[in-house]
Each structure stands twice: as structure tokens, then as C-alpha cells.
Design an enzyme around this catalytic site. Structure first.
Site, PDB file in Angstrom:
ATOM      1  N   GLU A 121      33.400  37.091 -41.120  1.00 43.24           N
ATOM      2  CA  GLU A 121      33.559  35.887 -40.442  1.00 43.24           C
ATOM      3  C   GLU A 121      34.478  35.811 -39.456  1.00 43.24           C
ATOM      4  OE1 GLU A 121      34.748  36.536 -43.231  1.00 43.24           O
ATOM      5  OE2 GLU A 121      36.904  35.641 -43.003  1.00 43.24           O
ATOM      6  N   SER A 140      52.736  36.404 -34.705  1.00 44.17           N
ATOM      7  CA  SER A 140      51.670  37.314 -35.188  1.00 44.17           C
ATOM      8  C   SER A 140      50.496  37.390 -34.283  1.00 44.17           C
ATOM      9  CB  SER A 140      50.642  36.162 -36.153  1.00 44.17           C
ATOM     10  OG  SER A 140      50.403  35.171 -35.683  1.00 44.17           O
ATOM     11  N   LYS A 170      45.845  41.186 -37.240  1.00 44.93           N
ATOM     12  CA  LYS A 170      44.763  41.324 -37.992  1.00 44.93           C
ATOM     13  C   LYS A 170      44.221  42.626 -38.020  1.00 44.93           C
ATOM     14  CE  LYS A 170      42.959  36.673 -38.110  1.00 44.93           C
ATOM     15  NZ  LYS A 170      43.958  35.865 -37.134  1.00 44.93           N
TER      16      LYS A 170
HETATM   17  C1  LIG Z   1      44.335  34.504 -37.575  1.00 48.87           C
HETATM   18  C2  LIG Z   1      45.514  34.333 -36.902  1.00 48.87           C
HETATM   19  C3  LIG Z   1      46.512  33.863 -37.825  1.00 48.87           C
HETATM   20  C4  LIG Z   1      45.980  33.190 -39.164  1.00 48.87           C
HETATM   21  O1  LIG Z   1      45.881  34.135 -39.956  1.00 48.87           O
HETATM   22  P1  LIG Z   1      46.733  34.265 -41.314  1.00 48.87           P
HETATM   23  O2  LIG Z   1      45.717  34.850 -42.415  1.00 48.87           O
HETATM   24  O3  LIG Z   1      47.139  32.865 -41.948  1.00 48.87           O
HETATM   25  O4  LIG Z   1      47.671  35.224 -40.967  1.00 48.87           O
HETATM   26  C5  LIG Z   1      47.629  33.758 -37.452  1.00 48.87           C
HETATM   27  N1  LIG Z   1      48.223  34.140 -36.033  1.00 48.87           N
HETATM   28  C6  LIG Z   1      47.097  34.856 -35.114  1.00 48.87           C
HETATM   29  C7  LIG Z   1      47.549  35.276 -34.018  1.00 48.87           C
HETATM   30  C8  LIG Z   1      46.025  34.819 -35.832  1.00 48.87           C
HETATM   31  O5  LIG Z   1      45.033  35.368 -35.113  1.00 48.87           O
END
Ligand SMILES: *Cc1c(COP(=O)(O)O)cnc(C)c1O
Length: 401
Positions: A115, A381, A93
Site C-alpha cells: 500500500e 525524512s 523509505k
Molecule cells: C512516509 C513518510 C513519512 C512517514 O512515515 P514513517 O513511517 O512515520 O516514517 C515521513 N516522512 C516522509 C518524507 C515520508 O515519505
């Protein structure tokens, strides 16, 4: 290069999905953001500063790791992970938050607002606000505040104001409503920084563009590492930003299949999951047209998943479009599969994944045995430090199965 240059269209439509359905007081502010982004994002000054931030503040490029032990045990496809968990603040993010913060700076704004669900977007945005010397106001559902306490502490340490949201399901959907309400009051000095590829145009495009770095790096790194492109590329999909980041690097490569993994929660019954593409229908949510999980009254339905960052009854309009045209395959993994992947990655690879990312890994674990001779690249992610207390207190250490 073709796809990204032509999608979305000028009005923010990905096929029939997307657009901007705004209350009239917000229209001039979104017009301002749209025009500023078009101009600023192409300026050499902006691009140079963003590159500097990526390298010297975020710690990019993040590596790709070969998941050797799991690949060996599963005995099929070779599994690789793009390590967004190693991005500063521990998730992908920050890629869009630093971009949004820099955009706010170039627009002369003094405040960032948003948010947050799992708290990861709030932490990333608070980090960006601290870096740029701006104020920060984060709206968060009370359920998520209780579940993700360390992230609340982080936001406060970073100087952000955390606004608890106590109505409705007290989760991400309500936090979006609350944050938009507050933004209308202060749009002159603040930039609303949406936390995924959702919301009214231009945010699905802006957030994708700022996440594109993940796909660009991944394509180069994978080629350098293996001499070839991956056969399959997979990422978890909540709103869909980490997936769009990774997919966008391979979207013009015919030989690479793209896979979005939604959270199936505890069952396929409405209310037990957040698999919007798999089970949703066309509808409007938070100012854009997309696929939506609806209740019997046609309102956005309550959702459940073990991964609070995936807890959203809508999905980015680009994913709805890529699903419709068959460019990306969407599937779902349930809480149990995600937990199994969480434990396996921790014990076998020394990587504690975020529960969100564990959904992508669960897909790779399911597919690997069926695809010998192939390679699968997933997006790790984020890191799972935020989830360890919840997981171990609720489910133990994963050694009983
Ligand atoms: C917020 C988050 C997601 C989901 O968000 P996307 O917009 O679908 O990528 C996925 N993995 C992690 C580690 C997150 O913090």
C-alpha cells in the site's frame, strides 16, 4: 546495544503491543517470512549485498547538515538535520524497501506488493522492484492519487501497477485493506512489503532493522562533527519508521532525549488530526495491537493532516511501547506549524522539506529558543518536491505572515 537485541520478544511483542493477528490463510506466509528473515538477515552474503546497495545505489551515507541560519535566528539550541531527503528517491523509505526487495530475492519471490499513502513508499518499492527485476503492485487511495500525482507517474514509469482504492475514506487505511486482500491471492510468489514499522510481526521489527542505518550513521556523524552526542533527537511519526531508524541509533544513550512528533492537523478534535499516541487508546488495527484513534463505534477514525504520509489512525507498536515506558516523549505539531517550518527551511536553509519532515523541524523551532546551549538533531525524512504544487496553490509562498 541491549535494547535492540531484546525488543521485540520472539512473538513480536513490544511490551503488550505488537503481535500478529492474521487471517488463517496468511499465517503460513508470515511464518515463512519470519523464519526467512531470521536466517537471511544474519547471513554474510545478504549483509554484504545490502551494504553495496546502500553505498552504490542509494548514495549512502547521507550527510548531517547544520541548520546555521535558522539556529542563529531562533537564538537557542543548535539545530541539525539528518538528510534522508538526499537518499535516492528522496526519502528514508528506500532504506527498508531495498532491504525488503533483497529479502524477497533471497526468498525466491518474483513480486513486491504494498500500500502507499503519500506515494513515497510506492515509489521506493517500485524502485526496488525495478532494481531487482521483479514485478510490483501498489494499492493507493484515490484521494492520495489526486494529491500526489507526480508519485503516481513515477511508479508507472518504474514499471509498477498502481491499483486505485475507491472505498471508505479513499486514503492510506483503505489502501492497506485492499493490498492485503490482493496479497492473500498471490502470497506464494509475492512478498508483501509493509511501508512502515506497522502491521503484523515481523514487519515492525524488519522495517526498524532496515531503518537502523539512519541511526547508526547519525550517531557516528554527529560525534565526528561536534565531538559529542546530540541532546535531543526528534522525528515525525506517522507509522513511525523514520523515527525508529533515527531513535534506534541513540536508544541506549541515557543522555539523549528522544522526541516523536505527531501531526495535529487542524485541531485536537477527533477527525481533525492523526496524533495517535497523543489522543489514541489501546486497540487492534491491521493485524497488531497498538494505540488507535477510534470513532464512537470503536472503529479506526478518519484522520487529517496536511502531510499525507502521516495520515494513519494507528502507530507502530514499538512507539506505543516506548511511550508507555516513558523512553520517548511524544508531542504534536499542527498543520500551521509544519507549514511555517516548510517555508523557513526552504527560504533560510535552501532545503525544501517534505511536509512530514516539516513536523519534526517545527518541533525543533518550538524547542530551540527554550534550550540554549543544547543541540537538536531532527530527521529530514524526505524532500518536499512532491508537496510544492499543493502548498503554493493552497497557501502561497509563505511571505504574508
Ligand atoms: C512516509 C513518510 C513519512 C512517514 O512515515 P514513517 O513511517 O512515520 O516514517 C515521513 N516522512 C516522509 C518524507 C515520508 O515519505
Amino acid at each position: 546495544m541491549g535494547y535492540l537485541k531484546t525488543t521485540p520478544n520472539r512473538d513480536g511483542y513490544f511490551g503488550e503491543y505488537g503481535g500478529a493477528m492474521l487471517p488463517p490463510p496468511l499465517e503460513p506466509h508470515f511464518k515463512e517470512i519470519r523464519e526467512a528473515y531470521e536466517r537471511i538477515s544474519k547471513s554474510a552474503d545478504f549483509i554484504a549485498e545490502l551494504r553495496l546497495i546502500r553505498k552504490h545505489f542509494q548514495g549512502r551515507p547521507t550527510p548531517i547538515s547544520y541548520l546555521k541560519n535558522m539556529s542563529g535566528r531562533l537564538g537557542g539550541a543548535q539545530i541539525y538535520a539528518k538528510r534522508e531527503d538526499l537518499n535516492h528517491t528522496g526519502a528514508h523509505k528506500l532504506n527498508h524497501c531495498m532491504g525488503e526487495g533483497l529479502l524477497a530475492k533471497f526468498m525466491g519471490k518474483k513480486k513486491l506488493m504494498a500500500e502507499t499513502g503519500a506515494g513515497q513508499h510506492g515509489v521506493a518499492l517500485a524502485t526496488a522492484a525495478a532494481y531487482f527485476g521483479m514485478e510490483c503492485e501498489i494499492h493507493m487511495g484515490e484521494i492520495d492519487i489526486a494529491k500526489e500525482a507526480p508519485n503516481v507517474t513515477r511508479m508507472k514509469l518504474l514499471g509498477a501497477t498502481v491499483v486505485p482504492v475507491g472505498f471508505g475514506g479513499r486514503s492510506l487505511k483503505e489502501a492497506v485493506d485492499s493490498a492485503f486482500g490482493s496479497y492473500i491471492e498471490q502470497a506464494d510468489k509475492a512478498l508483501f512489503a509493509i511501508g512502515s514499522v506497522v502491521g503484523p510481526h515481523p514487519f515492525p521489527m524488519i522495517v526498524r532493522d532496515f531503518q537502523h542505518i539512519v541511526g547508526v550513521e547519525s550517531r557516528e556523524q554527529f560525534l565526528e562533527m561536534t565531538g559529542d552526542l546530540p541532546d535531543m533527537v526528534a522525528a515525525c511519526v506517522g507509522g513511525g519508521s523514520n523515527a525508529m531508524g533515527l531513535f534506534s541509533g541513540f536508544i541506549d544513550d541515557e543522555g539523549v532525549s528522544l522526541h516523536g512528533v505527531e501531526p495535529l492537523g487542524t485541531s485536537s478534535k477527533l477527525g481533525d488530526h492523526a496524533a495517535t499516541i497523543t489522543y489514541g487508546e489501546d486497540g487492534d488495527i491491521h493485524g497488531f495491537h497498538t494505540l488507535v484513534l477510534k470513532d464512537e463505534n470503536g472503529e479506526p477514525a478518519p484522520v487529517h493532516t496536511i502531510a499525507s504520509g502521516l495520515d494513519y489512525p494507528g502507530v507502530g507498536p514499538e512507539h506505543a511501547y516506548l511511550h508507555k515506558i516513558g523512553k520517548v516523549n511524544y508531542t504534536a505539531a499542527d498543520d500551521k506549524e509544519a507549514l511555517a517550518a516548510f517555508y523557513a527551511s526552504s527560504r533560510e536553509e535552501g532545503i525544501i522539506p517534505a511536509l512530514e519532515s516539516a513536523h519534526a523541524l517545527a518541533f525543533a523551532m518550538r524547542e530551540a529558543p527554550k534550550n540554549p546551549g543544547k543541540s537538536i538533531l531532527i530527521n529530514m525524512s524526505g524532500r518536499g518536491d512532491k508537496d510544492i504544487d499543493y502548498v503554493t496553490e493552497t497557501f502561497g509562498f509563505g511571505d504574508e505572515s
